[in-house]
Design a protein around this motif. Structure first.
Motif, mmCIF file in Angstrom:
data_model
loop_
_atom_site.group_PDB
_atom_site.id
_atom_site.type_symbol
_atom_site.label_atom_id
_atom_site.label_comp_id
_atom_site.label_asym_id
_atom_site.label_seq_id
_atom_site.Cartn_x
_atom_site.Cartn_y
_atom_site.Cartn_z
ATOM 1 N N ALA A 277 -13.084 15.096 -7.292
ATOM 2 C CA ALA A 277 -13.912 14.013 -7.818
ATOM 3 C C ALA A 277 -13.188 12.692 -7.603
ATOM 4 C CB ALA A 277 -14.174 14.239 -9.305
ATOM 5 N N VAL A 278 -13.892 11.708 -7.044
ATOM 6 C CA VAL A 278 -13.320 10.387 -6.784
ATOM 7 C C VAL A 278 -14.235 9.343 -7.389
ATOM 8 C CG1 VAL A 278 -12.612 8.732 -5.021
ATOM 9 C CG2 VAL A 278 -12.241 11.175 -4.653
ATOM 10 N N PHE A 279 -13.643 8.410 -8.134
ATOM 11 C CA PHE A 279 -14.401 7.302 -8.720
ATOM 12 C C PHE A 279 -13.825 6.004 -8.168
ATOM 13 C CE2 PHE A 279 -15.158 10.824 -11.451
ATOM 14 C CZ PHE A 279 -16.444 10.641 -11.934
ATOM 15 N N ASP A 280 -14.630 5.279 -7.397
ATOM 16 C CA ASP A 280 -14.191 4.024 -6.810
ATOM 17 C C ASP A 280 -14.364 2.892 -7.821
ATOM 18 O OD1 ASP A 280 -13.558 5.101 -4.251
ATOM 19 O OD2 ASP A 280 -15.714 5.240 -3.851
ATOM 20 N N GLY A 281 -13.915 1.700 -7.427
ATOM 21 C CA GLY A 281 -14.045 0.546 -8.319
ATOM 22 C C GLY A 281 -12.702 -0.128 -8.515
ATOM 23 N N PRO A 282 -12.645 -1.127 -9.400
ATOM 24 C CA PRO A 282 -11.408 -1.875 -9.630
ATOM 25 C C PRO A 282 -10.255 -0.989 -10.082
ATOM 26 C CG PRO A 282 -13.278 -2.953 -10.691
ATOM 27 C CD PRO A 282 -13.755 -1.626 -10.222
ATOM 28 N N ALA A 283 -10.549 0.038 -10.848
ATOM 29 C CA ALA A 283 -9.502 0.958 -11.323
ATOM 30 C C ALA A 283 -9.823 2.355 -10.802
ATOM 31 C CB ALA A 283 -9.421 0.947 -12.840
ATOM 32 N N ARG A 284 -9.658 2.518 -9.487
ATOM 33 C CA ARG A 284 -10.028 3.772 -8.820
ATOM 34 C C ARG A 284 -9.284 4.957 -9.438
ATOM 35 N NH1 ARG A 284 -11.567 5.800 -3.524
ATOM 36 N NH2 ARG A 284 -10.254 7.546 -2.912
ATOM 37 N N ILE A 285 -10.006 6.011 -9.797
ATOM 38 C CA ILE A 285 -9.382 7.251 -10.250
ATOM 39 C C ILE A 285 -9.679 8.298 -9.181
ATOM 40 C CG2 ILE A 285 -8.969 8.690 -12.249
ATOM 41 C CD1 ILE A 285 -11.104 7.364 -13.700
ATOM 42 N N THR A 286 -8.631 8.846 -8.619
ATOM 43 C CA THR A 286 -8.780 9.927 -7.652
ATOM 44 C C THR A 286 -8.339 11.234 -8.303
ATOM 45 O OG1 THR A 286 -8.235 8.368 -5.897
ATOM 46 C CG2 THR A 286 -8.140 10.690 -5.328
ATOM 47 N N TYR A 287 -9.131 12.243 -8.075
ATOM 48 C CA TYR A 287 -8.789 13.590 -8.528
ATOM 49 C C TYR A 287 -8.770 13.784 -10.042
ATOM 50 C CZ TYR A 287 -6.771 13.955 -3.789
ATOM 51 O OH TYR A 287 -6.552 13.936 -2.442
ATOM 52 N N PRO A 288 -9.663 13.218 -10.829
ATOM 53 C CA PRO A 288 -9.640 13.603 -12.247
ATOM 54 C C PRO A 288 -10.051 15.068 -12.440
ATOM 55 C CG PRO A 288 -11.568 12.263 -11.783
ATOM 56 C CD PRO A 288 -10.738 12.252 -10.531
#
Length: 371
Positions: A277-288
């Motif tokens: 799971a990847v969430f882009d944006g100003p505070a990108r979270i990769t691999y939650p």
């Protein structure tokens, strides 16, 4: 060859003579290497001990016919088979080479996928340690456990292993054989001469690596670190997940939907051990969250990576997230909030679970953006 005395000078400028010595028995050497594998690590960097005295069978259904002194793995997922002998052991001349080749040939032939990971977990539990915590501490940042173990299994089955002979004195005959084998085989073959010194109740060791030649290095360099060709999500699911049955395939699609409903997207990792799971944006979270091939389809929460993010560095915050996931998906594989607790992927086939986890992911993305 006569070894010279070596000298040490401590912080108080006191000189200590360290005289040539020898290990009192093979078990002393084994315990030393198990506790301090960096002594023989060569260019491998850190080594993770899988097990001492690891049984190896000579047939698919056979019991352990032989016992390998040590099995380690490198951070690149390369298995390292270690056999130790003292200089006084006459088998060090030639017999040890055949012994090691027996071990490598039969282990790569008969060990099933997951054997090495299971051996590591069993060893850690026998030592009253947490396997996931040990692995999390060992792995480089950004490497997922399932991808790591898949790489270990792939290397092992393909014969991409390292064979290491260790002794306090390496005879010339063994040194020549090691250099020859290293140039001819896909496996890396080394001998480590671990010169032993003692003085004033202190031991010192000077390792000398034998077998590293320019010709062998050039021949093997290209094969190291290669990534498999890129793969789409659907290709990954049909290739790796379809053999686990329709329910797990459905769960894989539910995972991608769940991530999308939370505002992210799912990607296949470079090593193809999972979709993430990847969430882009100003505070990108990769691999939650990972959907793993491991365990015939499991979903893991990547606290190992999340704890480095400002939003999740507080243990209490991670515990709250852990409790929410557990309340939705049921008992997780571990209670660790610094590792990779997981649950069977098929639980995502329950619409309520899928929607609830999407809510948790949505909150995590918001927390990351606000941190």
């Amino acid at each position: 060859m006569t070894r010279p005395v070596i000298y040490t000078v401590d912080a108080d400028n006191r000189l200590t003579a360290m005289s040539p010595a020898a290990p009192e028995n093979e078990d002393t050497m084994q315990r030393l290497i198990a506790d301090y594998p960096e002594i023989i690590a060569d260019t491998d960097g850190a080594l993770l001990l899988i097990r001492r005295e690891l049984p190896i069978a000579d047939s698919e259904e056979g019991a352990g016919r032989w016992s390998l002194d040590h099995l380690f793995v490198t951070r690149a997922g390369v298995p390292v088979l270690v056999e130790l002998k003292r200089a006084v052991d006459t088998r060090l001349r030639r017999e040890v080479v055949g012994q090691m080749l027996d071990y490598a040939a039969n282990a790569t032939a008969y060990w099933k996928a997951g054997t090495i990971a299971a051996s590591f977990a069993a060893s850690a539990q026998e030592a009253e340690q947490e396997p996931e915590a040990l692995l999390a501490e060992f792995l480089p940042e950004g490497v997922e456990p399932d991808v790591f173990w898949a790489q270990v299994d792939a290397n092992f089955s393909a014969g991409r292993v390292k064979l290491v002979f260790v002794a306090d004195v390496i005879p010339r005959e063994l040194a020549r054989i090691v250099e020859f084998l290293n140039e001819q085989m896909r496996a890396d073959v080394r001998a480590v001469e671990l010169s032993w010194f003692e003085g004033q109740g202190v031991r010192a060791f000077t390792p000398r690596v034998i077998g590293e030649t320019e010709r062998a290095q050039a021949a093997k360099a290209q094969a190291k670190g290669e990534l498999p060709p890129p793969m789409t999500r659907d290709e990954w699911i049909s290739t790796f997940i379809a053999p686990f049955g329709d329910a797990v395939v459905q769960a894989a699609h539910r995972f991608t939907e769940c991530v999308a409903n939370a505002g992210g997207h799912a990607e296949v990792t470079d090593r193809q051990g999972s979709i993430v799971a990847v969430f882009d944006g100003p505070a990108r979270i990769t691999y939650p969250l990972l959907f793993q091939r491991a365990g015939k389809g499991t979903v893991a929460i990547t606290f190992k990576y999340l704890k480095a993010h400002d939003a999740f560095k507080d243990e209490a915050v991670r515990q709250q997230l852990y409790d929410r996931f557990a309340a939705l998906a049921g008992p997780l594989s571990t209670t660790s909030t610094i590792g990779f607790p997981s649950f069977p992927a098929t639980r995502l086939n329950d619409v309520a679970v899928q929607n609830g986890i999407a809510d948790v992911l949505r909150d995590m993305a918001r927390m990351a953006a606000e941190a």
